[in-house]
Scaffold this motif. Structure first.
Motif, PDB file in Angstrom:
ATOM      1  N   UNK A   1      38.269  41.113  59.547  1.00  0.00           N
ATOM      2  CA  UNK A   1      38.817  40.870  60.879  1.00  0.00           C
ATOM      3  C   UNK A   1      38.426  39.487  61.389  1.00  0.00           C
ATOM      4  N   UNK A   2      37.191  39.092  61.181  1.00  0.00           N
ATOM      5  CA  UNK A   2      36.760  37.760  61.594  1.00  0.00           C
ATOM      6  C   UNK A   2      37.569  36.688  60.866  1.00  0.00           C
ATOM      7  N   UNK A   3      37.743  36.847  59.564  1.00  0.00           N
ATOM      8  CA  UNK A   3      38.414  35.822  58.774  1.00  0.00           C
ATOM      9  C   UNK A   3      39.926  35.800  58.970  1.00  0.00           C
ATOM     10  N   UNK A   4      40.545  36.963  59.080  1.00  0.00           N
ATOM     11  CA  UNK A   4      42.009  37.040  59.116  1.00  0.00           C
ATOM     12  C   UNK A   4      42.588  37.355  60.486  1.00  0.00           C
ATOM     13  N   UNK A   5      41.826  38.061  61.302  1.00  0.00           N
ATOM     14  CA  UNK A   5      42.308  38.407  62.628  1.00  0.00           C
ATOM     15  C   UNK A   5      43.313  39.539  62.664  1.00  0.00           C
TER      16      UNK A   5
ATOM     17  N   UNK B   1      41.744  27.464  64.224  1.00  0.00           N
ATOM     18  CA  UNK B   1      40.985  27.434  65.473  1.00  0.00           C
ATOM     19  C   UNK B   1      40.539  28.842  65.854  1.00  0.00           C
ATOM     20  N   UNK B   2      41.471  29.819  65.768  1.00  0.00           N
ATOM     21  CA  UNK B   2      41.150  31.205  66.132  1.00  0.00           C
ATOM     22  C   UNK B   2      40.070  31.769  65.204  1.00  0.00           C
TER      23      UNK B   2
ATOM     24  N   UNK C   1      34.768  45.129  69.551  1.00  0.00           N
ATOM     25  CA  UNK C   1      34.272  44.724  70.871  1.00  0.00           C
ATOM     26  C   UNK C   1      32.744  44.738  70.877  1.00  0.00           C
ATOM     27  N   UNK C   2      32.156  45.762  70.276  1.00  0.00           N
ATOM     28  CA  UNK C   2      30.696  45.834  70.178  1.00  0.00           C
ATOM     29  C   UNK C   2      30.140  44.664  69.356  1.00  0.00           C
ATOM     30  N   UNK C   3      30.941  44.214  68.383  1.00  0.00           N
ATOM     31  CA  UNK C   3      30.529  43.105  67.506  1.00  0.00           C
ATOM     32  C   UNK C   3      30.889  41.747  68.107  1.00  0.00           C
ATOM     33  N   UNK C   4      31.430  41.751  69.325  1.00  0.00           N
ATOM     34  CA  UNK C   4      31.841  40.511  70.013  1.00  0.00           C
ATOM     35  C   UNK C   4      32.906  39.729  69.261  1.00  0.00           C
ATOM     36  N   UNK C   5      33.753  40.422  68.512  1.00  0.00           N
ATOM     37  CA  UNK C   5      34.846  39.760  67.804  1.00  0.00           C
ATOM     38  C   UNK C   5      36.065  39.786  68.717  1.00  0.00           C
ATOM     39  N   UNK C   6      36.538  38.620  69.140  1.00  0.00           N
ATOM     40  CA  UNK C   6      37.725  38.623  70.001  1.00  0.00           C
ATOM     41  C   UNK C   6      38.951  39.069  69.216  1.00  0.00           C
TER      42      UNK C   6
END
Length: 67
Positions: free
Chosen positions: A34-38, A6-7, A59-64
């Protein structure tokens, strides 16, 4: 769907892919990781940056990221 899946899906949807693709190769791959693994720490190592520095770019890339 478990919490990790989900994340990942939330990160994929929220990410600014145009921004990510415009970055230099090493940083671009770290942001994709980072998007895939967090995992901000591993992504920072891949990018050759400090964790705080990569968190700012994420943060600039809007990745939580986790608090």
């Amino acid at each position: 769907m478990n919490l990790e899946e989900w994340a990942r899906e939330v990160r994929r949807r929220m990410a600014d892919w145009a921004f990510i693709e415009s970055q230099p190769p090493r940083l671009r791959e770290a942001l994709k990781y980072l998007v895939e693994r967090g995992d901000l720490r591993v992504a920072a190592k891949l990018a050759g940056m400090g964790v705080d520095e990569l968190a700012d770019v994420a943060k600039q890339a809007n990745i939580p990221t986790a608090p």
